[in-house]
Design an enzyme around this catalytic site. Structure first.
Site, PDB file in Angstrom:
ATOM      1  N   GLY A 165      74.212  43.999 -11.902  1.00  0.00           N
ATOM      2  CA  GLY A 165      73.898  42.638 -12.334  1.00  0.00           C
ATOM      3  C   GLY A 165      72.501  42.202 -11.923  1.00  0.00           C
ATOM      4  CG  ASP A 166      71.824  39.110 -10.240  1.00  0.00           C
ATOM      5  OD1 ASP A 166      72.228  38.293 -11.084  1.00  0.00           O
ATOM      6  OD2 ASP A 166      72.303  39.204  -9.091  1.00  0.00           O
TER       7      ASP A 166
ATOM      8  CE  LYS B   3      73.180  40.483 -17.068  1.00  0.00           C
ATOM      9  NZ  LYS B   3      72.833  40.895 -15.696  1.00  0.00           N
TER      10      LYS B   3
ATOM     11  N   GLY C 286      74.285  34.257 -13.710  1.00  0.00           N
ATOM     12  CA  GLY C 286      73.136  33.356 -13.551  1.00  0.00           C
ATOM     13  C   GLY C 286      71.980  34.050 -14.216  1.00  0.00           C
ATOM     14  CG  HIS C 287      72.192  35.520 -17.689  1.00  0.00           C
ATOM     15  ND1 HIS C 287      72.785  35.916 -18.854  1.00  0.00           N
ATOM     16  CD2 HIS C 287      72.824  36.214 -16.694  1.00  0.00           C
ATOM     17  CE1 HIS C 287      73.735  36.810 -18.586  1.00  0.00           C
ATOM     18  NE2 HIS C 287      73.790  36.990 -17.287  1.00  0.00           N
TER      19      HIS C 287
ATOM     20  NE  ARG D   7     101.880  39.614 -21.180  1.00  0.00           N
ATOM     21  CZ  ARG D   7     102.848  40.501 -21.092  1.00  0.00           C
ATOM     22  NH1 ARG D   7     103.347  41.023 -22.191  1.00  0.00           N
ATOM     23  NH2 ARG D   7     103.323  40.870 -19.923  1.00  0.00           N
TER      24      ARG D   7
ATOM     25  CD  GLN E  47      79.463  39.044 -14.882  1.00  0.00           C
ATOM     26  OE1 GLN E  47      80.124  39.243 -15.867  1.00  0.00           O
ATOM     27  NE2 GLN E  47      79.003  37.843 -14.589  1.00  0.00           N
TER      28      GLN E  47
ATOM     29  CB  THR F 223      83.052  40.936 -12.441  1.00  0.00           C
ATOM     30  OG1 THR F 223      83.473  39.604 -12.776  1.00  0.00           O
ATOM     31  CG2 THR F 223      82.709  41.710 -13.709  1.00  0.00           C
TER      32      THR F 223
ATOM     33  N   GLY G 242      72.714  31.725  -4.364  1.00  0.00           N
ATOM     34  CA  GLY G 242      71.618  31.728  -3.393  1.00  0.00           C
ATOM     35  C   GLY G 242      71.768  32.818  -2.336  1.00  0.00           C
TER      36      GLY G 242
ATOM     37  CB  SER H 155      59.954  42.971 -17.449  1.00  0.00           C
ATOM     38  OG  SER H 155      59.760  41.683 -16.933  1.00  0.00           O
TER      39      SER H 155
END
Ligand code: GDP
Ligand code: IMO
Ligand code: MG
Length: 423
Positions: free
Chosen positions: A12-13, A16, A40-41, A143, A221, A236, A299, A408
């Site tokens: 993750g992170d 994205k 958190g994107h 369900r 994620q 997750t 954080g 990037s």
């Protein structure tokens, strides 16, 4: 027409949000397919920074439709906060955002259950984001879930039944919460949700495809947090791999086109669980410091280490990645040498296959390369890259066997280099 999928290949992170925003002008629709406000994107442009949790990262470009798919779990309270913040920044959300009827609702009691279950696990806790993700997906699979579409039909009865079940579970875990206040806020947020276009997203998405519209599916994620293939149980509760785009949006497997796999030039993880290349030394601390590796949602400090090619080859395989996107390359600008884990030594045996158990007896075997020691953050084309960085890219492409098409070099939208234009 096929859909393209963009997803994280690590824990993750990976960045994205930034890349979805950059790619959005090439698409008509952006759709989230799994996860919830555990995500958190982060996006940065024109001197401003935004963090999105449930709303797709295509929302800031002009005219695109953004869809919250059926695979997503939605917390109406956090959604209302996020939506209102965007509206106050001039984003025309009410005309561009659509929400699936089949997305499951995160209830206040799901969050309480998340906390209670973590408490019960003690030292072996997962380190969840505390957003109620696990309990909501548990109800979905069991369900017992409540879906967005239910807010228009028989809602009160379904809600009360689910709430009572949760309260009983909480009591059994030794918790006796007073939910009056959080419930009131949540019910208000359910009313708020009704202003949005709530759709049969699988039908709408497939109609768009028939009409020749271009769709980008946004993952949350990362593949190492996938409930089937990640570092279980420290994962997750959804399928974060490419197959999750099929189930999370109602897209047939033969409709998947490009699969963009995103990774950082190094590796991070937040929460508990194994991380073979984690650095507990000053290099790890330096990466954290330069990369500002602190959770966008919680954080929390992110754990940092060198890139892990054994894990990356595994997640590239699982996702059928056709293009790689390397993020945060600039964070390694000031290192004398950079390392990449190319194999694991397990009980004396060297392997490049990703093993079942990554918790015990794993020794990463590294390749070490000369660093570049040049600030790349204002570079605009691959021709400007220092030789050592070009060598790093060539090494990764050879080891991973997939082309790196975007690099990037900073958090801003503009700090993005399309390798296909520059090679
Ligand atoms: P996501 O969850 O995959 O969208 O990633 P996050 O937003 O949680 O974390 C990525 C962080 O890195 C954010 O703070 C971004 O602003 C930042 N970021 C993204 N790309 C780059 C980059 O190339 N260089 C640097 N230095 N920061 C970046
Ligand atoms: P984005 O989309 C990084 C981690 C949590 C925890 C585990 C389970 O921003 O990349 P959960 O709350 O989902 O039950 O927590 O998964 N986790 C993430 N780590 N980025 C994320 O999302 C994450 N979402 C969940 O830290 O270890
Ligand atoms: Mg994030």
């Amino acid at each position: 027409m096929k859909v393209d999928v963009l997803l994280g290949l690590q824990w993750g992170d990976e960045g994205k949000g930034k890349v979805v925003d950059v790619l959005t002008p090439r698409y008509d629709i952006v759709a989230r397919f799994q996860g919830g406000p555990n995500a958190g994107h982060t996006l940065e442009f024109e001197g401003k920074k935004y963090v999105l949790r449930s709303i797709p990262s295509g929302i800031f470009q002009h005219g695109q439709i953004n869809i919250i798919g059926n695979g997503v779990v939605l917390d109406p309270v956090l959604f209302a906060e996020e939506a209102e913040a965007l509206i106050s920044n001039g984003i025309d959300l009410k005309h561009t955002l659509k929400i699936s009827k089949k997305a499951h609702l995160i209830m206040p009691t799901h969050r309480l259950l998340d906390a209670a279950q973590e408490k019960l696990k003690g030292d072996s806790k997962i380190g969840t984001t505390g957003k109620g993700i696990g309990p909501t997906y548990t109800d979905k699979i069991g369900r017992n879930g409540l879906r967005v579409g239910d807010i228009f039909h028989g809602f009160d009865e379904r809600y009360k039944a689910a709430k009572m079940r949760h309260i009983n579970l909480l009591n059994a875990l030794g918790e006796t919460p007073d939910i009056t206040e959080i419930e009131k806020k949540w019910l208000e947020a359910i009313e708020y949700l009704k202003q949005y276009e709530i759709i049969d997203s699988e039908i709408v998405v497939n109609r768009y495809l028939t009409e020749g519209k271009k769709i980008l599916c946004e993952g949350a994620q990362g593949s190492m947090l996938d409930v089937d293939f990640g570092s279980y149980p420290f994962v997750t509760s959804s399928n974060t791999v490419c197959a999750g785009a099929c189930t999370g949006l109602g897209i047939a497997p033969n409709k998947i086109g490009e699969v963009y796999g995103i990774f950082k030039a190094y590796c991070t993880r937040v929460g508990s669980g194994p991380f073979p290349t984690e650095l507990h030394d000053e290099i790890g601390a330096k990466i954290r410091d330069i990369g500002h590796e602190y959770g966008a949602v919680t954080g929390r400090e992110r754990r940092c280490g060198w890139i892990d090619l054994v894990a990356l080859r595994y997640t590239i395989m699982l996702n059928g990645v056709t293009q790689l996107i390397m993020m945060k390359s600039d964070v390694l600008d000031g290192f004398k040498t950079v390392k990449a884990c190319n194999a694991y030594r397990i009980n004396g045996t060297v392997t490049k296959d990703f093993p079942y158990d990554i918790e015990h007896d794993i020794e990463p075997i590294y390749d070490e390369m000369e660093g570049w020691n040049v600030d790349m953050t204002s570079m605009t084309s691959a021709e400007q890259f220092p030789e050592q960085f070009k060598n790093y890219i060539a090494y990764l492409e050879q080891e991973l066997n997939v082309p790196i098409t975007i690099v990037s070099v900073g958090p801003d939208r503009m700090q993005t280099i399309d390798m296909r234009n520059n090679k």
